[in-house]
Design a protein around this motif. Structure first.
Motif, mmCIF file in Angstrom:
data_model
loop_
_atom_site.group_PDB
_atom_site.id
_atom_site.type_symbol
_atom_site.label_atom_id
_atom_site.label_comp_id
_atom_site.label_asym_id
_atom_site.label_seq_id
_atom_site.Cartn_x
_atom_site.Cartn_y
_atom_site.Cartn_z
ATOM 1 N N ASP A 92 -16.399 51.045 22.014
ATOM 2 C CA ASP A 92 -15.028 51.848 21.263
ATOM 3 C C ASP A 92 -15.562 53.062 20.516
ATOM 4 O O ASP A 92 -15.017 53.975 20.347
ATOM 5 C CB ASP A 92 -14.072 51.169 20.701
ATOM 6 C CG ASP A 92 -13.340 50.299 21.655
ATOM 7 O OD1 ASP A 92 -12.706 49.443 21.149
ATOM 8 O OD2 ASP A 92 -13.150 50.598 22.617
ATOM 9 N N ILE A 135 -15.241 58.593 23.502
ATOM 10 C CA ILE A 135 -15.245 59.115 22.226
ATOM 11 C C ILE A 135 -13.852 59.153 21.494
ATOM 12 O O ILE A 135 -13.050 59.792 22.061
ATOM 13 C CB ILE A 135 -15.912 60.665 21.904
ATOM 14 C CG1 ILE A 135 -17.290 60.682 22.553
ATOM 15 C CG2 ILE A 135 -15.663 61.203 20.653
ATOM 16 C CD1 ILE A 135 -17.712 62.203 22.829
ATOM 17 N N PRO A 136 -13.606 58.462 20.498
ATOM 18 C CA PRO A 136 -12.330 58.218 19.733
ATOM 19 C C PRO A 136 -11.823 59.935 19.680
ATOM 20 O O PRO A 136 -12.574 60.543 18.881
ATOM 21 C CB PRO A 136 -12.371 57.471 18.703
ATOM 22 C CG PRO A 136 -13.745 56.666 19.024
ATOM 23 C CD PRO A 136 -14.506 57.531 19.728
ATOM 24 N N ALA A 137 -10.766 60.189 19.888
ATOM 25 C CA ALA A 137 -10.386 61.817 19.777
ATOM 26 C C ALA A 137 -8.735 61.498 19.652
ATOM 27 O O ALA A 137 -7.999 60.495 19.835
ATOM 28 C CB ALA A 137 -10.660 62.412 20.987
ATOM 29 N N ASN A 138 -8.176 62.649 19.398
ATOM 30 C CA ASN A 138 -6.827 63.001 19.283
ATOM 31 C C ASN A 138 -5.892 62.475 20.558
ATOM 32 O O ASN A 138 -6.129 62.845 21.765
ATOM 33 C CB ASN A 138 -6.415 64.479 18.953
ATOM 34 C CG ASN A 138 -5.245 64.900 19.037
ATOM 35 O OD1 ASN A 138 -4.229 64.032 19.248
ATOM 36 N ND2 ASN A 138 -5.086 66.160 18.690
ATOM 37 N N PRO A 139 -5.139 61.523 20.271
ATOM 38 C CA PRO A 139 -4.355 61.124 21.717
ATOM 39 C C PRO A 139 -3.698 62.148 22.339
ATOM 40 O O PRO A 139 -3.251 61.965 23.480
ATOM 41 C CB PRO A 139 -3.478 60.175 21.016
ATOM 42 C CG PRO A 139 -3.759 59.859 19.641
ATOM 43 C CD PRO A 139 -4.525 60.988 19.128
ATOM 44 N N TYR A 141 -4.606 65.327 22.553
ATOM 45 C CA TYR A 141 -5.620 66.173 23.187
ATOM 46 C C TYR A 141 -6.827 65.944 23.017
ATOM 47 O O TYR A 141 -7.550 66.131 22.009
ATOM 48 C CB TYR A 141 -5.425 67.536 22.580
ATOM 49 C CG TYR A 141 -6.360 68.871 23.185
ATOM 50 C CD1 TYR A 141 -7.372 69.417 22.452
ATOM 51 C CD2 TYR A 141 -5.998 69.473 24.401
ATOM 52 C CE1 TYR A 141 -8.145 70.361 23.073
ATOM 53 C CE2 TYR A 141 -6.870 70.263 25.007
ATOM 54 C CZ TYR A 141 -8.123 70.742 24.097
ATOM 55 O OH TYR A 141 -8.695 71.845 24.799
ATOM 56 N N GLY A 142 -7.346 64.946 23.843
ATOM 57 C CA GLY A 142 -8.640 64.116 23.697
ATOM 58 C C GLY A 142 -9.771 64.364 24.544
ATOM 59 O O GLY A 142 -10.724 63.624 24.203
ATOM 60 N N VAL A 143 -9.802 65.627 25.442
ATOM 61 C CA VAL A 143 -10.736 65.742 26.245
ATOM 62 C C VAL A 143 -11.851 66.815 25.615
ATOM 63 O O VAL A 143 -11.568 67.840 25.433
ATOM 64 C CB VAL A 143 -10.391 66.094 27.602
ATOM 65 C CG1 VAL A 143 -11.570 66.262 28.580
ATOM 66 C CG2 VAL A 143 -9.529 64.887 28.152
ATOM 67 N N LEU A 144 -13.109 66.145 25.389
ATOM 68 C CA LEU A 144 -13.968 67.163 24.658
ATOM 69 C C LEU A 144 -14.903 68.021 25.711
ATOM 70 O O LEU A 144 -14.865 67.482 26.801
ATOM 71 C CB LEU A 144 -15.191 66.397 23.891
ATOM 72 C CG LEU A 144 -14.781 66.066 22.553
ATOM 73 C CD1 LEU A 144 -13.783 64.996 22.481
ATOM 74 C CD2 LEU A 144 -16.178 65.490 22.169
ATOM 75 N N ASN A 145 -15.221 69.134 25.528
ATOM 76 C CA ASN A 145 -16.059 69.923 26.596
ATOM 77 C C ASN A 145 -17.243 69.138 26.799
ATOM 78 O O ASN A 145 -17.470 68.676 25.824
ATOM 79 C CB ASN A 145 -16.145 71.520 25.845
ATOM 80 C CG ASN A 145 -17.486 72.173 26.346
ATOM 81 O OD1 ASN A 145 -18.446 71.729 26.077
ATOM 82 N ND2 ASN A 145 -17.182 72.911 27.585
ATOM 83 N N THR B 27 -9.451 68.420 19.303
ATOM 84 C CA THR B 27 -9.832 67.098 19.806
ATOM 85 C C THR B 27 -10.022 65.964 18.817
ATOM 86 O O THR B 27 -9.912 64.914 19.033
ATOM 87 C CB THR B 27 -11.014 67.124 20.699
ATOM 88 O OG1 THR B 27 -12.161 67.721 20.044
ATOM 89 C CG2 THR B 27 -10.997 67.931 21.834
ATOM 90 N N PHE B 158 -12.753 62.887 11.662
ATOM 91 C CA PHE B 158 -11.583 62.133 12.295
ATOM 92 C C PHE B 158 -11.870 60.763 12.205
ATOM 93 O O PHE B 158 -11.294 59.826 11.961
ATOM 94 C CB PHE B 158 -11.595 62.666 13.788
ATOM 95 C CG PHE B 158 -10.360 61.883 14.498
ATOM 96 C CD1 PHE B 158 -10.738 61.110 15.552
ATOM 97 C CD2 PHE B 158 -8.947 62.255 14.439
ATOM 98 C CE1 PHE B 158 -9.628 60.579 16.693
ATOM 99 C CE2 PHE B 158 -8.033 61.748 14.911
ATOM 100 C CZ PHE B 158 -8.411 60.829 15.978
#
Lengths: 243, 243
Positions: A92, A135-139, A141-145, B27, B158
């Motif tokens: 995680d 990679i824990p991210a914004n639920p 908008y969570g897809v990093l480039n 993100t 984050f």
């Protein structure tokens, strides 16, 4: 060893992402780049976005399958934004993934695998992996480039490596100026007290106010030079003896 | 609060870097973007590279000086690849910087400031900062692309936020399958032992071999369903009673 850590990009659509990923890798001490069926490579965009990491792009191995890319690896970590139904061991936290990766990289090659920009990795490709990481991210908008995911995971990998006692990594830091002795600090405190009384700010020694100001200056950790500077300032602020 | 955390980009040369930085921000749950004298903005490249973060680009405030961008902030952290001669308090570790930033962001705006792609921040601009941070990198090639520096520091920010007990962040994880009871695990061990003897792999109970295999399966932490699957496999492997 960082040189044992391979970055594998599977069927990358945009050649620019290959270049930007190479740059991300190189800033974090990684050099081994393998491309599985890149859509459009070599390409000027890959070189352009690599900036000073063109050497990594030029040396990148191109292979026809993920299996081929990782067959010699003792740990293969698939980086995926989407959780899969296949319950591989999953990290995680990228920081935990990095500790494990650097551990396994001591004697053998290991790999961090990134999928397509839009579709990630297929189930067959996940079967080539021993672990997964996200990679824990914004639920929302969570897809990093792609190249930014490479940057984040490479950053964590470099950090796990440099924090090891045997890495020998030295953070660049400016030479520390000499610190004043307690006696010099005492002189400064006395000077400050005299000035506060001479100016009428306090009418007699006032322990609490003086301590508060001394503590404030202590937090600034003035060097010897800075303490001299302060004392020069205090001297210039003293009211004239003549009034 | 993440909404109190402002990202300030000073005189960005490439509009694409503005878009990619906005994506990196989003993100990681950040939304407040301020641009100081961007060279070429608005620009289609900014929107294109923002991908799903165009809303941040469209809402970005454009101002004429860094002073204007951060005057209401209680902490302003300048991100710089190069150490400056001015001895501001400096974070060697982005993770420590992030803890501090998120702390200060509880009640007031704070800012993370990024300079020009080539030249970073001027000394005057560093004077607008209360702290500095750098991203530890490869000593031979340590300058990250602007939007990737934004990605790394936003990622750390984050992380500092979500690890706080009051953040309420829930890592997306698949529902965990039910675990077997110790009794069910015991049945599995017995079944495995019987099979190993029936097949001739061991000729009598052999505690060490059995323990090793039991420990291996224990590390896999089989769910109830998986244990059933294993027992079905063991049953199918049993030699026929008739021989």
């Amino acid at each position: 060893m960082l040189s044992h850590i391979r970055i594998v990009l599977v069927q990358t659509y945009h050649p620019g992402n290959i270049g930007a990923s190479a740059r991300a890798m190189k800033t974090m001490g990684l050099t081994d780049l393998v491309l599985v069926n890149p859509r459009d490579f070599p390409h000027p965009e890959a070189s352009r976005l690599a900036a000073g990491a063109e050497d990594l792009v030029d040396a990148a191995r191109v292979v026809g399958s993920l299996e081929e890319a990782v067959s010699d690896c003792v740990q293969v970590i698939g980086a995926s934004a989407r959780l899969r139904s296949m319950p591989l061991p999953h990290f995680d936290e990228p920081a935990e993934m990095a500790e494990s990766l650097v551990d396994h990289a001591a004697d053998d090659p290991v790999a961090l695998v990134f999928g397509r920009e839009r579709f990630g990795l297929t189930n067959d490709e996940i079967r080539c992996c021993s672990h997964q990481v996200s990679i824990p991210a914004n639920p929302d908008y969570g897809v990093l480039n792609l190249s930014q995911a490479v940057q984040v995971l490479a950053y964590e990998t470099f950090r796990a490596w440099r924090q090891r006692p045997d890495s020998g990594f030295q953070a660049a830091r400016p030479a520390q100026d000499r610190q004043p002795t307690r006696e010099q600090v005492g002189h400064f405190h006395d000077h400050l007290s005299r000035l506060m009384q001479a100016s009428g700010f306090i009418t007699q020694p006032h322990a609490r106010t003086e301590e508060q100001l001394q503590a404030l200056f202590a937090r600034a950790q003035p060097s010897r030079k800075e303490l001299s500077l302060l004392r020069g300032l205090l001297s210039s602020l003293e009211p004239d003896a003549e009034g």
